[in-house]
Design an enzyme around this catalytic site. Structure first.
Site, PDB file in Angstrom:
ATOM      1  N   GLU A 123      27.194  35.798   4.850  1.00 22.52           N
ATOM      2  CA  GLU A 123      28.030  36.873   5.380  1.00 22.52           C
ATOM      3  C   GLU A 123      27.246  38.027   5.980  1.00 22.52           C
ATOM      4  O   GLU A 123      27.702  38.689   6.899  1.00 22.52           O
ATOM      5  CB  GLU A 123      28.878  37.461   4.245  1.00 22.52           C
TER       6      GLU A 123
ATOM      7  N   GLY B 160      31.291  24.663   8.821  1.00 25.94           N
ATOM      8  CA  GLY B 160      30.546  24.607  10.070  1.00 25.94           C
ATOM      9  C   GLY B 160      29.198  25.282   9.935  1.00 25.94           C
ATOM     10  O   GLY B 160      28.391  25.290  10.867  1.00 25.94           O
ATOM     11  N   GLN B 161      28.937  25.853   8.766  1.00 25.52           N
ATOM     12  CA  GLN B 161      27.661  26.547   8.559  1.00 25.52           C
ATOM     13  C   GLN B 161      26.552  25.578   8.161  1.00 25.52           C
ATOM     14  O   GLN B 161      25.395  25.943   8.124  1.00 25.52           O
ATOM     15  CB  GLN B 161      27.824  27.664   7.509  1.00 25.52           C
TER      16      GLN B 161
END
Lengths: 349, 446
Positions: free
Chosen positions: A292, A47-48
């Site tokens: 991240e 989904g990134q």
């Protein structure tokens, strides 16, 4: 009772890739007869926007249009091996593998283009719009699609490429910890502004403003999406979330989103960022990675802002209203003890 | 920088955006197959127990019950997910055998015609358990006499003979002795759920050719396939894993929990089997981010230079270590922060407790180190009589510096990033910090 405002900052680094390496990613590319380039992978898009970013890298490296690139991924029957989508590794590792595969496919395409255009390789160039041009002879261009078709039907050749990227595995010295735990390091510096309600203990985050240095941005809108989403997650970690509210007590676990609190749209502060680009030496087009790290810098920035606002040094997460109120009470008690001691001292002198 | 980039660097619209906002994206468990069965888990109701007996007789009488699986049905029941990259020992039970080590640990799997029937049958399984003392605190777990969680006799993961991942650089004790200030802090964080919108799940489908297609939302299709192959002791060529768009991972879908049991059930029944977490399972029994306790001790000179840092960290791994041992190694490599500190000592412990296992989450081993270290930096600034910006500029690492884990820094841009942040928020910096760069100290990066 008051609403106290404060500002806090933090600065962090973040490493790219599975920390001890040995985490390969592969890519295969082949051209169809109509000049599409199918990029076969097994990396997963969480989904990134991995498919989009890898499509951009493939198009750039092949010298073709975005719409001519098809990303086929996350299928173990068709995609070559990939370690997985984690450790801020996908754009870096898969991107490098795709660049290597694209290079090989591009050479295969140029082999055929040399014959079709009757031109030396050094005179051929891609216009990025689906054509191969002969330098200095604008009338002698051909569509990539036509060259791909000719490769297959006229020459019986494949237009294909293979790519793999792996940082070799680094052992750790168990005595000293000597190791090579990253491919490259990205950086962030965040400034958070908060308002603390001393009556309710609630912390309102007013703004989260950051500078990020993530190497080359392949897609700035997706980088900004990570930064905004990460700021939300960092704020949520700092002030709201836990599955064990009375840790180490293991009970009272929330079971759904009505009990596991996270900030909603109403709580979202102003989020602003600048992104610097210092290309890395080993990422595709200088990528470092931003997946991240974006949740990290906001957490201490918010906690430091709470100190600036209230004088409370908080050393645990999440910083709940209860924690703030108990802290303020303790501070008040300490102050009254101190002032009583002062009065005693003054009276005594 | 190449001047001639066509598409790299452009904000191309994401390829899946329209599908997501119009509800047309297919997620792994959106698939449906004729005759599909549902798998639900019988879980330990207590934190630590000896399992005396599992009585399935009432569950078997539930209409729609198809079969039950216990540890005896799992060909390679004890595994370690990082075994693929050589991490030992094998320690996690796919289905508990003689002991349940955390509340929510899978003890048996029920396969039924419908989700309702599966849940009904799960509720009718009778467990005869002898509850055992449990431990929930990382430092309590390391004391003599603490209940032992693991099957090998102590509550730490062993790193090549050491109970913690160590980093030793310079001589911290000598530096503490000559430091002008000692600044100490202890930082505690609680477990956090990755909380993806889409819960963990898969559907395993037996194919006519003897293979199994597994539709899964794993973050790593090959990692899941390879672990499933080991647990089920079947060759990888009989497995075909299909991922796709994942509805949020954040590290929560790196463990391999649902695929082996769903595939085993599909093998037993020769029917498609769906095993997907409910929201409460995702919240209560899926891996979390570890809780951490981090002790930091810094030796600081009057001018703000940090000359020594000692970090002792405990990550609460819960009953099984999953990805946590690796997180501690990453933590140890980064627990001195983006600063040049000449004397560093780090002990990072992966501790077992009777808690839901923790595992990977965004920022793996580093998020909580950044929290601890960056709050600590503000404390140091105050003790040294400096502001938060100055303390960081004074200590920022540069290219050419050597990190405590002996890697030469190559792409430090902390200083430039802080300068940009200061400009963004209108923070005035003294001329010396405005002029500072991350270039090698020998090349004018003074």
């Amino acid at each position: 009772m008051a609403k106290l405002r404060g500002t806090g900052m933090s600065a962090v680094n973040y490493p790219t890739g599975m920390n001890l390496g040995g985490d390969p990613s592969q890519a295969l590319i082949h051209a169809t007869t109509s000049g599409s380039f199918v990029v076969s992978l097994s990396a997963t898009d969480l989904g990134q926007g991995l498919r989009t970013v890898i499509g951009q890298i493939a198009a750039e490296a092949l010298g073709v249009r975005m719409e001519d690139v098809v990303i086929d991924t996350a299928d173990t029957d068709t995609g070559p091996h990939d370690m997985g989508t984690f450790a801020s590794r996908a754009t870096h590792r898969v991107g490098n593998a795709v660049m290597a595969a694209a290079q090989e496919a591009r050479e295969a395409l140029l082999d055929v283009a040399e014959d079709e255009l009757e031109a030396a390789r050094s005179d051929l160039e891609f216009d990025g719009q689906g054509n191969i041009l002969v330098r200095g002879a604008p009338d002698r261009s051909l569509k990539v699609a036509d060259i791909a078709a000719a490769a297959q039907f006229k020459y019986g050749k494949t237009i294909a490429g293979r790519g793999v990227y792996m940082k070799p595995r680094s052992p750790v010295d168990p005595e000293t910890g000597a190791m090579d735990p990253d491919s490259t390091e990205a950086h962030a510096c965040t400034v958070a502004e908060v308002e603390v309600d001393t009556e309710t203990g609630e912390v309102t985050v007013l703004s989260i403003r950051s500078a990020y240095e993530v190497g080359r941005q392949i897609n700035p809108a997706l980088v900004k999406g990570q930064i905004v989403g990460g700021a939300w997650m960092g704020m949520s970690h700092a002030l709201y979330e836990t599955t064990a509210p009375y840790y180490p007590d293991p009970d009272h676990n929330p079971k759904d989103f009505s009990e596991y609190l996270m900030p909603g749209a109403y709580e979202m502060p102003e989020i602003d960022c600048v992104v610097l680009e210092y290309p890395s030496s080993n990422g595709p087009y200088g990528v470092k990675g931003v997946g991240e790290m974006t949740a990290n810098a906001p957490i201490p920035a918010i906690v430091n802002a709470i100190y600036h606002a209230t004088g409370l040094r908080i050393d645990e997460l999440p910083v709940t209203p209860e924690l703030i109120l108990r802290g303020l009470d303790a501070k008040e008690r300490a102050a009254s003890v101190a002032s009583a001691a002062d009065t005693t001292a003054t009276t005594g002198s | 920088m190449s001047p001639a980039l066509n598409v790299v660097g452009r904000s191309v619209p994401r390829s899946d955006g329209i599908g997501h906002v119009t509800g047309r994206t297919q997620f792994a468990t959106d698939h449906s197959f004729p005759g599909m069965l549902h798998l639900k888990i019988v879980r330990s109701p207590v934190h630590h127990a000896r399992i005396r007996r599992i009585d399935l007789s009432e569950a078997e009488r539930v209409p729609g019950f198809v079969c039950a699986l216990t540890h005896a049905d799992v060909p390679h029941n004890v595994y370690t997910i990082l075994g693929l990259i050589g991490v030992e020992p094998e320690e996690e039970f796919v289905l508990a055998e003689d002991r349940a080590r955390y509340k929510g640990e899978p003890i048996a799997a029920i396969v039924a015609e419908s989700e309702e029937a599966a849940l009904d049958a799960v509720a009718r399984v009778k467990l005869d358990l002898e509850e055992l003392p449990a431990v929930f605190d990382v430092e309590e777990a390391l004391k003599p006499g603490a209940p032992i969680v693991t099957h090998w006799g102590n509550n730490t993961f062993m790193y090549e003979g050491h109970p913690c991942r160590r980093v030793r650089f310079g001589d911290v004790e000598e530096a503490f002795a000559r430091a002008d200030h000692i600044v100490e802090g202890v930082y505690n964080t609680k477990p956090i759920e990755q909380a993806p919108i889409e819960t963990t799940g898969c559907i395993a489908v037996p194919e006519a050719n003897g293979r199994y297609t597994v539709y899964t939302n794993t973050q790593a299709v090959y990692f899941s396939l390879d672990n499933t192959s080991i647990i089920l002791q079947i060759p990888g060529n009989r497995l075909h894993f299909v991922g796709g768009t994942v509805g949020g991972g954040f590290g929560g879908k790196v463990d391999v929990i649902v695929e082996p049991l769903a595939t085993l059930a599909a093998m037993k029944t020769n029917r498609p089997v769906k095993y997907a977490y409910s929201r409460s399972e995702e919240m209560q029994v899926s891996s979390t981010r570890s809780a951490w306790r981090i002790y930091v001790k810094d030796g600081v000179m009057r001018d703000g230079r940090i000359i020594a840092r000692k970090v002792t960290s405990y990550a609460d791994s819960g009953a099984y270590s999953r990805q946590t041992p690796y997180a501690l190694t990453k933590h140890a490599a980064n627990a001195s922060g983006p600063y040049a500190i000449p004397n560093v000592s780090i002990d990072a412990y992966c501790v077992y407790t009777n808690r839901v296992p923790s595992s990977a989450m965004r920022g793996f081993g580093i998020t909580m180190a950044s929290f601890a270290l960056e709050v600590q930096m503000d404390k140091i600034a105050e003790v040294a009589g400096l502001d938060p910006w100055s303390i960081r500029f004074i200590n920022a690492y540069r290219d050419g510096d050597i990190k405590p884990h002996r890697k030469v820094v190559e792409d430090a841009t902390l200083i430039e990033t802080m300068q940009a942040a200061a400009a963004l928020v209108g923070q005035d910096l003294p001329a010396e910090f405005r002029a500072m760069t991350s270039a090698r100290r020998s090349e004018g990066g003074a």
